[in-house]
Motif scaffolding. Sequence first.
Motif, short mmCIF file in Angstrom:
data_model
loop_
_atom_site.label_atom_id
_atom_site.label_comp_id
_atom_site.label_asym_id
_atom_site.label_seq_id
_atom_site.Cartn_x
_atom_site.Cartn_y
_atom_site.Cartn_z
N ALA A 271 -10.76 -62.56 49.98
CA ALA A 271 -10.51 -61.91 51.27
C ALA A 271 -11.80 -61.74 52.07
N GLY A 272 -12.94 -62.07 51.45
CA GLY A 272 -14.21 -61.98 52.15
C GLY A 272 -14.81 -60.59 52.12
N VAL A 273 -14.32 -59.74 51.24
CA VAL A 273 -14.85 -58.38 51.13
C VAL A 273 -15.94 -58.39 50.06
N ARG A 274 -17.08 -57.84 50.39
CA ARG A 274 -18.20 -57.79 49.46
C ARG A 274 -18.41 -56.33 49.04
N GLU A 275 -17.59 -55.90 48.12
CA GLU A 275 -17.63 -54.50 47.66
C GLU A 275 -17.33 -54.51 46.17
N ASP A 276 -18.36 -54.36 45.33
CA ASP A 276 -18.21 -54.48 43.89
C ASP A 276 -17.38 -53.36 43.27
N THR A 277 -17.32 -52.21 43.89
CA THR A 277 -16.54 -51.10 43.31
C THR A 277 -15.07 -51.17 43.70
N LEU A 278 -14.72 -51.99 44.68
CA LEU A 278 -13.35 -52.04 45.17
C LEU A 278 -12.34 -52.45 44.10
N PRO A 279 -12.61 -53.42 43.23
CA PRO A 279 -11.59 -53.76 42.22
C PRO A 279 -11.17 -52.57 41.36
N ASP A 280 -12.12 -51.76 40.93
CA ASP A 280 -11.75 -50.58 40.12
C ASP A 280 -10.99 -49.56 40.94
N VAL A 281 -11.35 -49.41 42.20
CA VAL A 281 -10.63 -48.48 43.08
C VAL A 281 -9.19 -48.96 43.26
N LEU A 282 -9.02 -50.27 43.42
CA LEU A 282 -7.67 -50.82 43.62
C LEU A 282 -6.84 -50.76 42.34
N LEU A 283 -7.49 -50.73 41.19
CA LEU A 283 -6.76 -50.62 39.92
C LEU A 283 -6.46 -49.18 39.52
N ALA A 284 -7.20 -48.23 40.07
CA ALA A 284 -7.04 -46.82 39.68
C ALA A 284 -5.60 -46.31 39.79
N PRO A 285 -4.85 -46.67 40.85
CA PRO A 285 -3.47 -46.15 40.94
C PRO A 285 -2.54 -46.67 39.85
N LEU A 286 -2.97 -47.67 39.09
CA LEU A 286 -2.13 -48.23 38.03
C LEU A 286 -2.39 -47.57 36.68
N SER A 287 -3.20 -46.53 36.66
CA SER A 287 -3.43 -45.78 35.43
C SER A 287 -2.09 -45.24 34.93
N PRO A 288 -1.80 -45.38 33.63
CA PRO A 288 -0.53 -44.84 33.12
C PRO A 288 -0.34 -43.35 33.42
N GLU A 289 -1.44 -42.58 33.36
CA GLU A 289 -1.31 -41.14 33.65
C GLU A 289 -0.91 -40.90 35.10
N VAL A 290 -1.48 -41.66 36.02
CA VAL A 290 -1.14 -41.53 37.44
C VAL A 290 0.32 -41.91 37.65
N TYR A 291 0.72 -43.02 37.03
CA TYR A 291 2.12 -43.47 37.19
C TYR A 291 3.08 -42.43 36.61
N GLN A 292 2.77 -41.89 35.46
CA GLN A 292 3.62 -40.86 34.85
C GLN A 292 3.73 -39.64 35.78
N TYR A 293 2.61 -39.24 36.34
CA TYR A 293 2.61 -38.10 37.27
C TYR A 293 3.49 -38.40 38.49
N GLN A 294 3.33 -39.58 39.06
CA GLN A 294 4.12 -39.94 40.25
C GLN A 294 5.61 -39.96 39.94
N ARG A 295 5.99 -40.58 38.84
CA ARG A 295 7.41 -40.75 38.52
C ARG A 295 8.06 -39.50 37.96
#
Length: 194
Positions: free
Chosen positions: A144-168
């Motif tokens: 996508a042309g984004v040069r941000e090394d921390t972005l992949p972890d930020v984008l994966l954070a919402p997929l944490s099982p604890e976050v998903y359990q809390y949401q659902r």
Amino acid sequence: MRKKLLDTSPQERADAAANRQRILAAAEQLFAAQGPSITMSDLATAAGVGRGTLYRRYPDVASVAVALLDVHERALQQQLLSGPPPLGPGASPDERLTAFYAAMVDLLEQHLPLALGAELGAARFSTGAYGFWRTFVASQVREAGVREDTLPDVLLAPLSPEVYQYQRHVRKQSVADIKKALGRLAAVLKIDRT
């Protein structure tokens, strides 16, 4: 004339393979019924194997959960590598990330007790699957042309099982609402095509 290469990898004994299958089948049922609070004793009893047999292959409940979850994650990994778009190659980064989010939500919905048993807290980052997911997301970020090394972890954070359990289960959000919100998050990778 070509030489035939010998397969020198150790072959699993038939009885060991049968025990592994019994252990994983019992674990699948126990995780579904009781969540990640199962014990190794529960598992040995349900699988009909001795505790020594169980501990020789798996040192703890989390390692059993990782082995079970790995089967489901490998199927998704294969789709990311060679499946049809938008999950597989050929779609834009934001479309692929949106499809990945939807597939991960489906995986978490179906296997949340396993994910909680395998990836709780910092253990999540040491699994091979997290490394694969991070590599995939990082490749979409770069494409996508984004040069941000921390972005992949930020984008994966919402997929944490604890976050998903809390949401659902605490916030009572629907699967559709979670997918929609994650799709909005994936828009960060939208490429300006004008």
